[in-house]
Write a protein that holds these residues in place. Sequence first.
Motif, PDB file in Angstrom:
ATOM      1  N   ARG A  23     -11.683  48.640  65.623  1.00 47.75           N
ATOM      2  CA  ARG A  23     -10.867  49.173  66.713  1.00 47.75           C
ATOM      3  C   ARG A  23     -10.934  48.235  67.924  1.00 47.75           C
ATOM      4  NH1 ARG A  23      -8.427  53.568  66.516  1.00 47.75           N
ATOM      5  NH2 ARG A  23      -9.692  54.298  64.796  1.00 47.75           N
ATOM      6  N   GLN A  26      -8.934  44.989  66.598  1.00 52.70           N
ATOM      7  CA  GLN A  26      -7.534  45.254  66.254  1.00 52.70           C
ATOM      8  C   GLN A  26      -7.146  46.645  66.745  1.00 52.70           C
ATOM      9  OE1 GLN A  26      -7.803  44.923  61.953  1.00 52.70           O
ATOM     10  NE2 GLN A  26      -6.762  42.958  62.042  1.00 52.70           N
ATOM     11  N   PRO A  28      -5.288  49.603  67.312  1.00 56.55           N
ATOM     12  CA  PRO A  28      -3.986  49.973  66.761  1.00 56.55           C
ATOM     13  C   PRO A  28      -2.971  50.349  67.833  1.00 56.55           C
ATOM     14  CG  PRO A  28      -5.667  51.594  66.158  1.00 56.55           C
ATOM     15  CD  PRO A  28      -6.356  50.474  66.840  1.00 56.55           C
ATOM     16  N   ASP A  44       3.666  54.528  57.449  1.00 56.45           N
ATOM     17  CA  ASP A  44       2.444  53.728  57.391  1.00 56.45           C
ATOM     18  C   ASP A  44       2.108  53.507  55.917  1.00 56.45           C
ATOM     19  OD1 ASP A  44       0.046  52.443  57.818  1.00 56.45           O
ATOM     20  OD2 ASP A  44      -0.967  54.161  58.733  1.00 56.45           O
ATOM     21  N   PHE A  52      -4.264  53.418  61.543  1.00 58.59           N
ATOM     22  CA  PHE A  52      -3.024  53.342  62.317  1.00 58.59           C
ATOM     23  C   PHE A  52      -2.298  54.679  62.371  1.00 58.59           C
ATOM     24  CE2 PHE A  52      -3.626  48.825  61.600  1.00 58.59           C
ATOM     25  CZ  PHE A  52      -3.194  48.267  62.796  1.00 58.59           C
TER      26      PHE A  52
END
Length: 111
Positions: A23, A26, A28, A44, A52
């Motif tokens: 997290r 990256q 989301p 998704d 995500f």
Amino acid sequence: MNHERSRVCPVELSGSLDNTVRRWLQNPMNIVAPFVKEGMTVLDVGCGPGFFSVELAKLVGAAGKVVAADLQEGMLRQIANKIVGSELERRITCVKCDQNSLNVSDNVDFI
């Protein structure tokens, strides 16, 4: 380990897909917020444990929808367990795909 199983992350290792370190690296929300707006329908693909999907559900708001599609029922159960009893439960639809089809017929605004 058979060939098919080696192409996806086993459910038992799903913690590596949804954790604080990932997290931080990256986030989301930072990645998808510029593209996803309230009221959209978002797909998704390969949602895993919902890294995500959950954030997408927050972005689409009460009028939007997230279709979380994965090959593994165990991953979809993890999402369902995360959102049970919350407002996100109405926004996220979990769909089990198979090797040859996503099994999704919804029109979507963002994938």
